[in-house]
Design a protein around this motif. Structure first.
Motif, PDB file in Angstrom:
ATOM      1  N   MET A   1       0.801  -1.193   0.000  1.00 22.16           N
ATOM      2  CA  MET A   1       0.000   0.000   0.000  1.00 22.16           C
ATOM      3  C   MET A   1       0.850   1.265   0.000  1.00 22.16           C
ATOM      4  SD  MET A   1      -3.440  -0.164   2.179  1.00 22.16           S
ATOM      5  CE  MET A   1      -3.293  -1.551   3.261  1.00 22.16           C
ATOM      6  N   THR A   2       2.125   1.146  -0.110  1.00 22.62           N
ATOM      7  CA  THR A   2       2.980   2.326  -0.050  1.00 22.62           C
ATOM      8  C   THR A   2       2.776   3.242  -1.249  1.00 22.62           C
ATOM      9  OG1 THR A   2       4.767   1.076  -1.060  1.00 22.62           O
ATOM     10  CG2 THR A   2       4.725   1.185   1.344  1.00 22.62           C
ATOM     11  N   ALA A   3       2.262   2.750  -2.372  1.00 28.74           N
ATOM     12  CA  ALA A   3       2.079   3.575  -3.557  1.00 28.74           C
ATOM     13  C   ALA A   3       0.781   4.390  -3.509  1.00 28.74           C
ATOM     14  CB  ALA A   3       2.090   2.707  -4.806  1.00 28.74           C
ATOM     15  N   LEU A   4      -0.078   4.102  -2.568  1.00 28.81           N
ATOM     16  CA  LEU A   4      -1.352   4.818  -2.484  1.00 28.81           C
ATOM     17  C   LEU A   4      -1.168   6.175  -1.827  1.00 28.81           C
ATOM     18  CD1 LEU A   4      -3.918   2.141  -1.258  1.00 28.81           C
ATOM     19  CD2 LEU A   4      -3.630   3.035  -3.544  1.00 28.81           C
ATOM     20  N   SER A   5      -1.785   7.181  -2.440  1.00 29.05           N
ATOM     21  CA  SER A   5      -1.806   8.494  -1.786  1.00 29.05           C
ATOM     22  C   SER A   5      -2.814   8.439  -0.652  1.00 29.05           C
ATOM     23  CB  SER A   5      -2.203   9.570  -2.802  1.00 29.05           C
ATOM     24  OG  SER A   5      -3.577   9.442  -3.123  1.00 29.05           O
ATOM     25  N   PRO A   6      -2.657   9.289   0.349  1.00 27.29           N
ATOM     26  CA  PRO A   6      -3.639   9.317   1.443  1.00 27.29           C
ATOM     27  C   PRO A   6      -5.065   9.573   0.947  1.00 27.29           C
ATOM     28  CG  PRO A   6      -1.660  10.458   2.112  1.00 27.29           C
ATOM     29  CD  PRO A   6      -1.499  10.148   0.645  1.00 27.29           C
ATOM     30  N   ALA A   7      -5.217  10.437  -0.051  1.00 25.10           N
ATOM     31  CA  ALA A   7      -6.563  10.738  -0.565  1.00 25.10           C
ATOM     32  C   ALA A   7      -7.183   9.504  -1.225  1.00 25.10           C
ATOM     33  CB  ALA A   7      -6.501  11.893  -1.553  1.00 25.10           C
ATOM     34  N   LEU A   8      -6.387   8.785  -2.025  1.00 29.98           N
ATOM     35  CA  LEU A   8      -6.893   7.576  -2.670  1.00 29.98           C
ATOM     36  C   LEU A   8      -7.208   6.509  -1.630  1.00 29.98           C
ATOM     37  CD1 LEU A   8      -7.610   5.941  -5.165  1.00 29.98           C
ATOM     38  CD2 LEU A   8      -5.180   5.336  -5.381  1.00 29.98           C
ATOM     39  N   ALA A   9      -6.354   6.389  -0.619  1.00 28.52           N
ATOM     40  CA  ALA A   9      -6.592   5.420   0.448  1.00 28.52           C
ATOM     41  C   ALA A   9      -7.908   5.734   1.164  1.00 28.52           C
ATOM     42  CB  ALA A   9      -5.428   5.412   1.432  1.00 28.52           C
ATOM     43  N   ALA A  10      -8.189   6.999   1.404  1.00 30.66           N
ATOM     44  CA  ALA A  10      -9.441   7.397   2.063  1.00 30.66           C
ATOM     45  C   ALA A  10     -10.639   7.040   1.203  1.00 30.66           C
ATOM     46  CB  ALA A  10      -9.423   8.894   2.369  1.00 30.66           C
ATOM     47  N   HIS A  11     -10.550   7.280  -0.096  1.00 24.77           N
ATOM     48  CA  HIS A  11     -11.657   6.940  -0.999  1.00 24.77           C
ATOM     49  C   HIS A  11     -11.871   5.426  -1.066  1.00 24.77           C
ATOM     50  CE1 HIS A  11     -12.489  10.968  -2.248  1.00 24.77           C
ATOM     51  NE2 HIS A  11     -11.284  11.154  -2.764  1.00 24.77           N
ATOM     52  N   LEU A  12     -10.790   4.671  -1.114  1.00 24.39           N
ATOM     53  CA  LEU A  12     -10.908   3.213  -1.135  1.00 24.39           C
ATOM     54  C   LEU A  12     -11.505   2.690   0.174  1.00 24.39           C
ATOM     55  CD1 LEU A  12      -7.600   2.193  -2.941  1.00 24.39           C
ATOM     56  CD2 LEU A  12      -9.925   2.050  -3.849  1.00 24.39           C
ATOM     57  N   ALA A  13     -11.104   3.282   1.300  1.00 25.05           N
ATOM     58  CA  ALA A  13     -11.664   2.888   2.596  1.00 25.05           C
ATOM     59  C   ALA A  13     -13.164   3.161   2.627  1.00 25.05           C
ATOM     60  CB  ALA A  13     -10.963   3.625   3.729  1.00 25.05           C
ATOM     61  N   ASP A  14     -13.581   4.300   2.083  1.00 27.34           N
ATOM     62  CA  ASP A  14     -15.007   4.617   2.027  1.00 27.34           C
ATOM     63  C   ASP A  14     -15.755   3.633   1.126  1.00 27.34           C
ATOM     64  OD1 ASP A  14     -14.648   6.759   3.730  1.00 27.34           O
ATOM     65  OD2 ASP A  14     -14.608   8.259   2.115  1.00 27.34           O
ATOM     66  N   ALA A  15     -15.135   3.243   0.012  1.00 28.77           N
ATOM     67  CA  ALA A  15     -15.757   2.271  -0.895  1.00 28.77           C
ATOM     68  C   ALA A  15     -15.917   0.915  -0.209  1.00 28.77           C
ATOM     69  CB  ALA A  15     -14.931   2.137  -2.170  1.00 28.77           C
ATOM     70  N   ILE A  16     -14.903   0.513   0.552  1.00 25.48           N
ATOM     71  CA  ILE A  16     -14.991  -0.752   1.288  1.00 25.48           C
ATOM     72  C   ILE A  16     -16.074  -0.664   2.355  1.00 25.48           C
ATOM     73  CG2 ILE A  16     -13.762  -2.266   2.901  1.00 25.48           C
ATOM     74  CD1 ILE A  16     -11.245  -1.766   1.191  1.00 25.48           C
ATOM     75  N   LEU A  17     -16.166   0.483   3.020  1.00 32.00           N
ATOM     76  CA  LEU A  17     -17.216   0.679   4.012  1.00 32.00           C
ATOM     77  C   LEU A  17     -18.598   0.542   3.369  1.00 32.00           C
ATOM     78  CD1 LEU A  17     -18.214   1.437   6.853  1.00 32.00           C
ATOM     79  CD2 LEU A  17     -17.967   3.836   6.180  1.00 32.00           C
ATOM     80  N   LEU A  18     -18.795   1.146   2.202  1.00 28.14           N
ATOM     81  CA  LEU A  18     -20.079   1.031   1.502  1.00 28.14           C
ATOM     82  C   LEU A  18     -20.371  -0.414   1.114  1.00 28.14           C
ATOM     83  CD1 LEU A  18     -20.110   4.200  -0.774  1.00 28.14           C
ATOM     84  CD2 LEU A  18     -21.579   3.703   1.186  1.00 28.14           C
ATOM     85  N   LEU A  19     -19.354  -1.124   0.637  1.00 24.43           N
ATOM     86  CA  LEU A  19     -19.518  -2.536   0.304  1.00 24.43           C
ATOM     87  C   LEU A  19     -19.917  -3.323   1.550  1.00 24.43           C
ATOM     88  CD1 LEU A  19     -19.254  -4.984  -1.609  1.00 24.43           C
ATOM     89  CD2 LEU A  19     -16.815  -5.040  -0.990  1.00 24.43           C
ATOM     90  N   HIS A  20     -19.256  -3.038   2.655  1.00 24.36           N
ATOM     91  CA  HIS A  20     -19.522  -3.728   3.911  1.00 24.36           C
ATOM     92  C   HIS A  20     -20.961  -3.476   4.377  1.00 24.36           C
ATOM     93  CE1 HIS A  20     -16.972  -5.215   7.557  1.00 24.36           C
ATOM     94  NE2 HIS A  20     -17.985  -6.010   7.307  1.00 24.36           N
ATOM     95  N   VAL A  21     -21.380  -2.234   4.307  1.00 25.52           N
ATOM     96  CA  VAL A  21     -22.757  -1.900   4.677  1.00 25.52           C
ATOM     97  C   VAL A  21     -23.732  -2.634   3.760  1.00 25.52           C
ATOM     98  CG1 VAL A  21     -24.467  -0.026   4.723  1.00 25.52           C
ATOM     99  CG2 VAL A  21     -22.210   0.317   5.745  1.00 25.52           C
ATOM    100  N   GLY A  22     -23.414  -2.685   2.470  1.00 25.39           N
ATOM    101  CA  GLY A  22     -24.263  -3.403   1.520  1.00 25.39           C
ATOM    102  C   GLY A  22     -24.396  -4.879   1.868  1.00 25.39           C
TER     103      GLY A  22
END
Length: 135
Positions: A1-22
């Motif tokens: 995960m070292t290549a991920l920018s903090p902003a991209l990591a935050a967006h991916l975390a939010d996407a995983i959260l939405l998937l989890h809620v789904g």
């Protein structure tokens, strides 16, 4: 995960959260839809692939709880949130959000029992309202 920018990591975390809620919504509402659909004679509640997905998800959730393992989605979301410099949580997804939503704190064993009971309910629904293959 070292290549991920903090902003991209935050967006991916939010996407995983939405998937989890789904997934949580699918499992909970699916368990309610099966007996209701059987009573109302909704054909889709007997769909084999839908029901197999439902029962396997719940069995996997219960097995994770018995093994004391966090859901992989929780682990990935937490890692991405840390990469993004955001706060993460140490409990399971369900335990964390239940605690936040209803201020309910309980030992892990209570969640294991709840997951197990719900999995048994879903498995019982498999037999009470058996799925059908094909059309």
């Amino acid at each position: 995960m070292t290549a991920l920018s903090p902003a991209l990591a935050a967006h991916l975390a939010d996407a995983i959260l939405l998937l989890h809620v789904g997934i949580v919504v699918f499992v909970l509402l699916g368990a309610l839809a099966i007996p209701l659909g059987a009573w109302r004679q909704w054909r889709w509640v007997r769909g084999f692939r839908w029901r197999l997905t439902h029962v396997l998800l719940m069995a996997g959730i219960a097995l994770q709880a018995w093994l004391g393992a966090l859901c992989p989605l929780t682990v990935w979301e937490q890692a991405l949130r840390e990469r993004a410099g955001q706060a993460s949580y140490g409990d399971s997804f369900i335990a964390h959000w239940l605690a936040r939503l209803i201020f309910f704190e309980a030992p892990w064993s209570l969640f294991v029992a709840a997951y197990t009971g719900f999995a048994l309910l879903v498995i019982a629904a498999w037999f009470a309202v058996p799925p059908r293959r094909g059309r």
